[in-house]
Design a protein around this motif. Structure first.
Motif, PDB file in Angstrom:
ATOM      1  N   ILE A 114      19.376  70.816  18.006  1.00 34.76           N
ATOM      2  CA  ILE A 114      19.755  70.609  19.203  1.00 34.76           C
ATOM      3  C   ILE A 114      20.758  69.379  19.112  1.00 34.76           C
ATOM      4  CG2 ILE A 114      19.367  70.018  21.664  1.00 34.76           C
ATOM      5  CD1 ILE A 114      16.638  71.479  21.061  1.00 34.76           C
ATOM      6  N   GLU A 115      22.025  69.544  19.501  1.00 33.56           N
ATOM      7  CA  GLU A 115      23.040  68.715  19.191  1.00 33.56           C
ATOM      8  C   GLU A 115      23.416  68.030  20.515  1.00 33.56           C
ATOM      9  OE1 GLU A 115      27.400  67.999  17.035  1.00 33.56           O
ATOM     10  OE2 GLU A 115      26.428  69.993  16.945  1.00 33.56           O
ATOM     11  N   PHE A 116      23.367  66.361  20.768  1.00 31.32           N
ATOM     12  CA  PHE A 116      23.902  65.947  21.704  1.00 31.32           C
ATOM     13  C   PHE A 116      25.152  65.557  21.685  1.00 31.32           C
ATOM     14  CE2 PHE A 116      19.264  65.881  21.752  1.00 31.32           C
ATOM     15  CZ  PHE A 116      18.780  66.482  22.777  1.00 31.32           C
ATOM     16  N   SER A 117      25.797  65.190  22.998  1.00 32.32           N
ATOM     17  CA  SER A 117      27.298  65.009  23.126  1.00 32.32           C
ATOM     18  C   SER A 117      27.525  63.920  24.296  1.00 32.32           C
ATOM     19  CB  SER A 117      28.219  66.181  23.183  1.00 32.32           C
ATOM     20  OG  SER A 117      29.603  65.907  23.527  1.00 32.32           O
ATOM     21  N   ALA A 118      28.554  63.384  24.147  1.00 35.53           N
ATOM     22  CA  ALA A 118      28.835  62.232  25.451  1.00 35.53           C
ATOM     23  C   ALA A 118      29.079  63.249  26.515  1.00 35.53           C
ATOM     24  CB  ALA A 118      29.907  61.251  24.833  1.00 35.53           C
TER      25      ALA A 118
ATOM     26  N   PHE B 192      26.813  71.787  23.296  1.00 39.77           N
ATOM     27  CA  PHE B 192      26.376  72.501  22.262  1.00 39.77           C
ATOM     28  C   PHE B 192      25.129  73.049  22.389  1.00 39.77           C
ATOM     29  CE2 PHE B 192      28.976  68.917  20.638  1.00 39.77           C
ATOM     30  CZ  PHE B 192      30.143  69.635  20.052  1.00 39.77           C
ATOM     31  N   GLN B 193      25.131  74.551  22.280  1.00 38.38           N
ATOM     32  CA  GLN B 193      23.895  75.145  22.640  1.00 38.38           C
ATOM     33  C   GLN B 193      22.810  75.010  21.358  1.00 38.38           C
ATOM     34  OE1 GLN B 193      22.451  76.861  25.503  1.00 38.38           O
ATOM     35  NE2 GLN B 193      23.854  75.616  26.227  1.00 38.38           N
ATOM     36  N   PRO B 194      21.634  74.856  21.797  1.00 38.52           N
ATOM     37  CA  PRO B 194      20.592  74.866  20.539  1.00 38.52           C
ATOM     38  C   PRO B 194      20.489  76.158  19.720  1.00 38.52           C
ATOM     39  CG  PRO B 194      19.615  74.506  22.758  1.00 38.52           C
ATOM     40  CD  PRO B 194      20.919  74.602  22.921  1.00 38.52           C
ATOM     41  N   ASN B 195      20.560  76.023  18.386  1.00 37.48           N
ATOM     42  CA  ASN B 195      20.687  77.160  17.526  1.00 37.48           C
ATOM     43  C   ASN B 195      20.066  76.851  16.201  1.00 37.48           C
ATOM     44  OD1 ASN B 195      21.431  79.697  17.068  1.00 37.48           O
ATOM     45  ND2 ASN B 195      23.519  79.424  17.944  1.00 37.48           N
ATOM     46  N   PHE B 196      20.070  78.034  15.455  1.00 39.36           N
ATOM     47  CA  PHE B 196      19.693  77.731  14.041  1.00 39.36           C
ATOM     48  C   PHE B 196      20.501  77.065  13.283  1.00 39.36           C
ATOM     49  CE2 PHE B 196      16.864  81.187  15.637  1.00 39.36           C
ATOM     50  CZ  PHE B 196      15.626  80.711  15.643  1.00 39.36           C
ATOM     51  N   ILE B 197      20.006  76.335  12.140  1.00 43.21           N
ATOM     52  CA  ILE B 197      20.922  75.681  11.166  1.00 43.21           C
ATOM     53  C   ILE B 197      22.156  76.565  10.533  1.00 43.21           C
ATOM     54  CG2 ILE B 197      19.555  76.000   9.260  1.00 43.21           C
ATOM     55  CD1 ILE B 197      20.099  73.089   8.533  1.00 43.21           C
ATOM     56  N   SER B 198      21.831  77.689  10.374  1.00 39.63           N
ATOM     57  CA  SER B 198      22.781  78.642   9.798  1.00 39.63           C
ATOM     58  C   SER B 198      23.981  79.122  10.925  1.00 39.63           C
ATOM     59  CB  SER B 198      22.263  79.592   8.941  1.00 39.63           C
ATOM     60  OG  SER B 198      21.754  80.450  10.152  1.00 39.63           O
ATOM     61  N   GLU B 199      23.603  78.552  12.215  1.00 40.51           N
ATOM     62  CA  GLU B 199      24.748  78.989  12.960  1.00 40.51           C
ATOM     63  C   GLU B 199      25.458  77.796  13.760  1.00 40.51           C
ATOM     64  OE1 GLU B 199      22.576  81.677  15.740  1.00 40.51           O
ATOM     65  OE2 GLU B 199      22.285  83.087  14.269  1.00 40.51           O
ATOM     66  N   ILE B 200      25.484  76.702  12.958  1.00 40.10           N
ATOM     67  CA  ILE B 200      25.935  75.707  13.602  1.00 40.10           C
ATOM     68  C   ILE B 200      27.227  75.279  12.889  1.00 40.10           C
ATOM     69  CG2 ILE B 200      24.272  74.727  15.097  1.00 40.10           C
ATOM     70  CD1 ILE B 200      23.606  72.647  12.999  1.00 40.10           C
ATOM     71  N   ASP B 201      28.201  74.420  13.166  1.00 43.10           N
ATOM     72  CA  ASP B 201      29.102  73.733  12.409  1.00 43.10           C
ATOM     73  C   ASP B 201      28.645  73.042  11.174  1.00 43.10           C
ATOM     74  OD1 ASP B 201      31.156  74.757  14.114  1.00 43.10           O
ATOM     75  OD2 ASP B 201      31.259  72.922  15.333  1.00 43.10           O
ATOM     76  N   SER B 202      29.590  72.528  10.132  1.00 45.61           N
ATOM     77  CA  SER B 202      28.860  72.370   8.910  1.00 45.61           C
ATOM     78  C   SER B 202      28.539  70.813   8.938  1.00 45.61           C
ATOM     79  CB  SER B 202      30.239  72.298   8.041  1.00 45.61           C
ATOM     80  OG  SER B 202      31.262  71.949   8.295  1.00 45.61           O
TER      81      SER B 202
ATOM     82  N   LYS C  61      15.737  81.190  22.456  1.00 44.87           N
ATOM     83  CA  LYS C  61      16.409  81.924  23.628  1.00 44.87           C
ATOM     84  C   LYS C  61      15.946  80.955  25.131  1.00 44.87           C
ATOM     85  CE  LYS C  61      16.188  86.585  21.950  1.00 44.87           C
ATOM     86  NZ  LYS C  61      15.635  87.812  21.713  1.00 44.87           N
ATOM     87  N   ILE C  62      14.588  80.724  25.048  1.00 41.07           N
ATOM     88  CA  ILE C  62      14.119  79.744  26.010  1.00 41.07           C
ATOM     89  C   ILE C  62      15.260  78.413  26.209  1.00 41.07           C
ATOM     90  CG2 ILE C  62      12.313  78.177  26.702  1.00 41.07           C
ATOM     91  CD1 ILE C  62      10.097  80.264  25.631  1.00 41.07           C
ATOM     92  N   LEU C  63      15.178  77.782  25.075  1.00 38.81           N
ATOM     93  CA  LEU C  63      16.190  76.645  25.057  1.00 38.81           C
ATOM     94  C   LEU C  63      17.692  76.865  25.650  1.00 38.81           C
ATOM     95  CD1 LEU C  63      14.941  74.726  22.114  1.00 38.81           C
ATOM     96  CD2 LEU C  63      14.218  74.358  24.463  1.00 38.81           C
ATOM     97  N   HIS C  64      18.015  77.987  25.244  1.00 40.24           N
ATOM     98  CA  HIS C  64      19.509  78.442  25.596  1.00 40.24           C
ATOM     99  C   HIS C  64      19.620  78.675  27.263  1.00 40.24           C
ATOM    100  CE1 HIS C  64      22.157  79.865  22.576  1.00 40.24           C
ATOM    101  NE2 HIS C  64      21.429  79.162  21.664  1.00 40.24           N
ATOM    102  N   ASP C  65      18.288  78.955  27.671  1.00 38.66           N
ATOM    103  CA  ASP C  65      18.261  79.308  29.257  1.00 38.66           C
ATOM    104  C   ASP C  65      18.006  77.992  30.073  1.00 38.66           C
ATOM    105  OD1 ASP C  65      18.085  81.010  31.590  1.00 38.66           O
ATOM    106  OD2 ASP C  65      15.955  80.396  31.403  1.00 38.66           O
ATOM    107  N   LYS C  66      17.265  77.133  29.560  1.00 42.97           N
ATOM    108  CA  LYS C  66      16.799  75.872  30.214  1.00 42.97           C
ATOM    109  C   LYS C  66      17.889  74.706  29.682  1.00 42.97           C
ATOM    110  CE  LYS C  66      12.380  77.345  31.175  1.00 42.97           C
ATOM    111  NZ  LYS C  66      11.902  77.336  32.156  1.00 42.97           N
TER     112      LYS C  66
END
Length: 111
Positions: A72-76, A25-35, A14-19
């Protein structure tokens, strides 16, 4: 899937989503991201920690790493730089977590 998230991990997401609003791509738990990032994360954990996590959509057991990882997934396309994002993460990371470099992913695990 059985709840394997610590209360502290849930609060951290929740903190990372806010900051980190400038990430594509928003920070999330492994089960809630793309494969693709999910499988890459599992490979990084297995390689760096020598822990085998047998992924199963319904019953993955994360007990060998003390809970479900945060990714936390980073993108260009991010509106925030990786360095700035890492500084924010460092400032908000409780001592009970450790970050792990996964290339274009930052993986956060319970200690």
């Amino acid at each position: 899937m059985k709840q394997q998230r610590t209360k502290e991990g849930q609060a951290l997401v929740k903190i990372l989503h806010d900051k980190l609003k400038g990430l594509t791509f928003q920070p999330n738990f492994i089960s809630e991201i793309d494969s693709d990032p999910r499988y890459k994360t599992l490979r990084v954990i297995e390689e760096k920690l020598k822990k085998d996590i047998d992924w199963n959509w319904d019953e993955t057991d994360f007990s060998s790493i003390k809970g479900e990882p945060i990714i936390i997934e980073f993108s260009a396309n991010d509106e925030i730089s990786i360095l700035d994002a890492c500084q924010i993460i460092k400032e908000n990371l409780p001592e009970s977590f450790i970050p792990m470099n996964g290339g274009d992913l930052l993986i956060i695990l319970n200690k």
